[in-house]
Design a protein around this motif. Sequence first.
Motif, PDB file in Angstrom:
ATOM      1  N   VAL A  80       0.965  -1.138   0.190  1.00  0.00           N
ATOM      2  CA  VAL A  80       0.035  -0.065   0.186  1.00  0.00           C
ATOM      3  C   VAL A  80       0.836   1.236   0.044  1.00  0.00           C
ATOM      4  O   VAL A  80       1.843   1.408   0.768  1.00  0.00           O
ATOM      5  CB  VAL A  80      -0.846  -0.020   1.268  1.00  0.00           C
ATOM      6  CG1 VAL A  80      -1.871   1.207   1.287  1.00  0.00           C
ATOM      7  CG2 VAL A  80      -1.844  -1.394   1.240  1.00  0.00           C
TER       8      VAL A  80
ATOM      9  N   GLU B 102       0.823   5.270   0.269  1.00  0.00           N
ATOM     10  CA  GLU B 102      -0.131   6.283   0.416  1.00  0.00           C
ATOM     11  C   GLU B 102       0.393   7.534   1.125  1.00  0.00           C
ATOM     12  O   GLU B 102       1.078   7.151   2.128  1.00  0.00           O
ATOM     13  CB  GLU B 102      -1.574   5.771   1.087  1.00  0.00           C
ATOM     14  CG  GLU B 102      -2.578   6.944   1.653  1.00  0.00           C
ATOM     15  CD  GLU B 102      -3.102   7.496   0.389  1.00  0.00           C
ATOM     16  OE1 GLU B 102      -2.964   9.036   0.415  1.00  0.00           O
ATOM     17  OE2 GLU B 102      -3.931   7.076  -0.339  1.00  0.00           O
TER      18      GLU B 102
ATOM     19  N   GLY C 285      -3.999   5.749   4.873  1.00  0.00           N
ATOM     20  CA  GLY C 285      -2.987   4.558   4.502  1.00  0.00           C
ATOM     21  C   GLY C 285      -3.257   3.673   5.668  1.00  0.00           C
ATOM     22  O   GLY C 285      -3.351   2.527   5.361  1.00  0.00           O
TER      23      GLY C 285
ATOM     24  N   ALA D 275      -6.603   1.823   5.155  1.00  0.00           N
ATOM     25  CA  ALA D 275      -6.504   0.682   4.217  1.00  0.00           C
ATOM     26  C   ALA D 275      -5.779  -0.333   4.662  1.00  0.00           C
ATOM     27  O   ALA D 275      -6.284  -1.469   4.396  1.00  0.00           O
ATOM     28  CB  ALA D 275      -6.058   1.230   2.871  1.00  0.00           C
ATOM     29  N   ALA D 276      -4.614  -0.107   5.347  1.00  0.00           N
ATOM     30  CA  ALA D 276      -3.698  -1.426   5.641  1.00  0.00           C
ATOM     31  C   ALA D 276      -4.753  -2.023   6.877  1.00  0.00           C
ATOM     32  O   ALA D 276      -4.548  -3.323   6.633  1.00  0.00           O
ATOM     33  CB  ALA D 276      -2.419  -0.796   6.204  1.00  0.00           C
TER      34      ALA D 276
ATOM     35  N   ALA E 239      -0.776  -6.770   4.484  1.00  0.00           N
ATOM     36  CA  ALA E 239      -0.576  -5.167   3.993  1.00  0.00           C
ATOM     37  C   ALA E 239       0.571  -4.672   4.628  1.00  0.00           C
ATOM     38  O   ALA E 239       1.111  -4.769   5.605  1.00  0.00           O
ATOM     39  CB  ALA E 239      -1.723  -4.543   4.194  1.00  0.00           C
TER      40      ALA E 239
ATOM     41  N   LEU F  39       2.593  -0.950   4.441  1.00  0.00           N
ATOM     42  CA  LEU F  39       2.421   0.452   4.201  1.00  0.00           C
ATOM     43  C   LEU F  39       3.564   1.196   3.970  1.00  0.00           C
ATOM     44  O   LEU F  39       4.379   1.210   4.864  1.00  0.00           O
ATOM     45  CB  LEU F  39       1.402   1.096   5.189  1.00  0.00           C
ATOM     46  CG  LEU F  39       1.030   2.388   5.156  1.00  0.00           C
ATOM     47  CD1 LEU F  39       0.356   2.864   3.657  1.00  0.00           C
ATOM     48  CD2 LEU F  39       0.222   3.125   6.476  1.00  0.00           C
TER      49      LEU F  39
ATOM     50  N   PHE G  42      -1.053  -1.329  -4.528  1.00  0.00           N
ATOM     51  CA  PHE G  42      -1.952  -0.415  -4.448  1.00  0.00           C
ATOM     52  C   PHE G  42      -1.576   0.851  -3.896  1.00  0.00           C
ATOM     53  O   PHE G  42      -0.982   1.111  -2.830  1.00  0.00           O
ATOM     54  CB  PHE G  42      -3.076  -1.027  -3.347  1.00  0.00           C
ATOM     55  CG  PHE G  42      -4.218  -0.150  -3.081  1.00  0.00           C
ATOM     56  CD1 PHE G  42      -5.020   0.355  -4.110  1.00  0.00           C
ATOM     57  CD2 PHE G  42      -4.389   0.424  -1.830  1.00  0.00           C
ATOM     58  CE1 PHE G  42      -5.974   1.023  -4.069  1.00  0.00           C
ATOM     59  CE2 PHE G  42      -5.530   1.347  -1.550  1.00  0.00           C
ATOM     60  CZ  PHE G  42      -6.421   1.862  -2.635  1.00  0.00           C
ATOM     61  N   THR G  43      -1.926   1.884  -5.125  1.00  0.00           N
ATOM     62  CA  THR G  43      -0.931   3.176  -4.686  1.00  0.00           C
ATOM     63  C   THR G  43      -1.950   4.409  -5.095  1.00  0.00           C
ATOM     64  O   THR G  43      -2.734   4.148  -5.926  1.00  0.00           O
ATOM     65  CB  THR G  43       0.277   3.395  -5.810  1.00  0.00           C
ATOM     66  OG1 THR G  43       0.616   4.514  -5.536  1.00  0.00           O
ATOM     67  CG2 THR G  43      -0.218   3.110  -7.105  1.00  0.00           C
TER      68      THR G  43
END
Length: 716
Positions: free
Chosen positions: A591, A593, A599, A602-603, A613, A615, A637-638
């Motif tokens: 990830v 972010e 971030g 999401a993680a 995940a 980060l 995922f960016t």
Amino acid sequence: MQTAQRNSLRLLQWMMAASLALPLALFVFASAVSWTSINETADREIERTLDVAHEHALKVFETIDRCLSEIAEVIRGIPDAGISSREESLHLRLKQLTASLPQVKSTWIFDAGGHALANSLVVPAPDINFSDRDYFKAHIDHDIGTYIGEAHTPRPPYQGAAFFAVSRRRQNEDGSFAGAIQASVLPEYFENFYARIGREPGSFFALGRTDGAVLARFPTIDRDLRLDRNGPLGQKLAANPNGGLITVNSPADGIERRLGYKQLAEYPIYVSAGLETSAIRARWIATMSQHLIFGAPATALLFFLLALALRRTRHLHVEAERRTEAEEALKHGQRLEALGQLTGGVAHDFNNLLTVIRASVDLLRRPDLPEARRLRYIEAISDTVSRAAKLTGQLLAFARRQTLKPERFDVRQNVQTLGEMIATLIGSRIEIFTQVPDQPCLINADAGQFETAIINMAVNARDAMDGAGRLTIAVRRAEELPSPGAHPPSPYGYVAVSVEDTGIGIPPDSFGRIFEPFFTTKEVGQGTGLGLSQVFGFAKQSGGEVAVASEVGKGSTFTLYLPRAVGDGRPQSLLTDDAPPVDGSGMAVLVVEDNVEVGRFAADALTQLGYTATLVGNAADALEELTADPTRFDVVFTDVVMPGMSGIELAQEIRRLRFDLPIVLASGYSQVLSQQGSYGFELLQKPYSIEQLSRVLYRVGRWRKVKDGAATPASS
């Protein structure tokens, strides 16, 4: 009102231009017609004069031939001794014969050694050898008939004008060479005749042999002249040896002339007549000057009157513009007030949404909150976020920065489907033609926005044709954009969709503003000025371009260029609603972010769903992780907008380094995408739910597993 003012000024300017251009065009046309006519007349004059000169020369040489025949008959069968013994009587006979021919200077009878046996000038003939003359040497080997020699000056003691010789062979009874009979012809006789018939300025005449030797010429020159048979004039004569009309520069004086030439029958002689091209031009100039004498003053007067009218009209328009500026200042203030009201309304709506979210969060923090109420507050927050996202989308759409929903589709099918819809929209008086290629034309773009753009261009075309005409929608492939540099070039080229109409066209003064928001040339209430602006914004956001070609009175062509995609042509669907989250089953996600809170959210969410995940806060850290061990991750995922290297640049660098990883982009504001395009990468739009995130990661991760599984047997 401004349009009417511009039209009136433009009409006067066009009238001024026409007052000069029309007479000028007529003058140019008349000049061309006159030039052709004068040249044709000059050619006819040259041909008539050439006929006269040719007939005259033919009669002169035939007369000289008869004279030589008469002399030959007089001395037939008489040996040289007999001719010498009768020299005095032969002299008188030759003198009498010569006196009857003004073109002949003298006549001669030569023996085989080149000495004169008798002549028309003196008795006895001087003991001079003439065997070196061309008119004598030409007959020694065999009988060549009548020979016409070059120009000569008299040999002492003889005096007088220059001459050229016409001679025949004398033969003994056994056919051997016995001498020559010769007549000396005066070139000035021909020159005087040419001077009498050549009364037109620039007239020219010449008499010459076929080998290029000039025997007589008018105007005369003080030197002998011989034309080069390999030169330009000689080559033109060789191309048409019997006669013709040519335009040449004279090798004698360098003057350009229009010449007609013709060869005398049975004689190696050319007769030519002509006119200097400067004299022909002088005739044309004199003719056109008469037109200018009458036309120029009338044209100048008309132009002056129109210029005066234009000046008075501009003065009236300046006064009108001053009043218009005052009105525009008032309207500008009203627009600022409306913008302030819009800003206030947006702020009010957002404050209402934030109030609901803040209250729900505060209530969720209370201890011993019942489960039912907790779920209700959570649902309120979720609904409020959706309403805020919808409001943001409306604002971005107003600013032409709406978030797009790209999908892969075949433009041909969409255009053919739109044909019936557009036909109903624009009316039955407009004919619609669609032109699509046989091969697929795939693009990766927002299908809804694409259809809206085509409809907007069609409606704009309908208004330009006033409801009647022909509308053509064509699809083709293009290798590059019409203006390179606006976007990075698409690796697969572009698909071009053109909408062509037969309407009134776009005026030059409006051409640069057609894509401005709210700019329209239609009457109030007939258009908002946002249609073409939407087309422009959609093209830019999709990594393409829109080009316009128009000619006033003939119609316009709008061409939408969009990056071409590759694939099997099957539609590529996107997630349109939330679905149950998908378990990650240990899938490793990198990830990227820059926003810490987003971030972490999401993680943490991915971790709870069974994903692994990792980060990082920027693209540089992401590349370090991938370089250390790219096999640790199944997908990247960016975020798109990040300081330093953007998410798109990170994705391109991953592709360049050949890390075989699926990449998912996330963005809530499409300005970056409108400048650079997504290049076919998966795009998840903010705000996104954890369900949407898990499903898109699962889909791209599953695609990689299927790909790797298919590759494994092939490599074993």
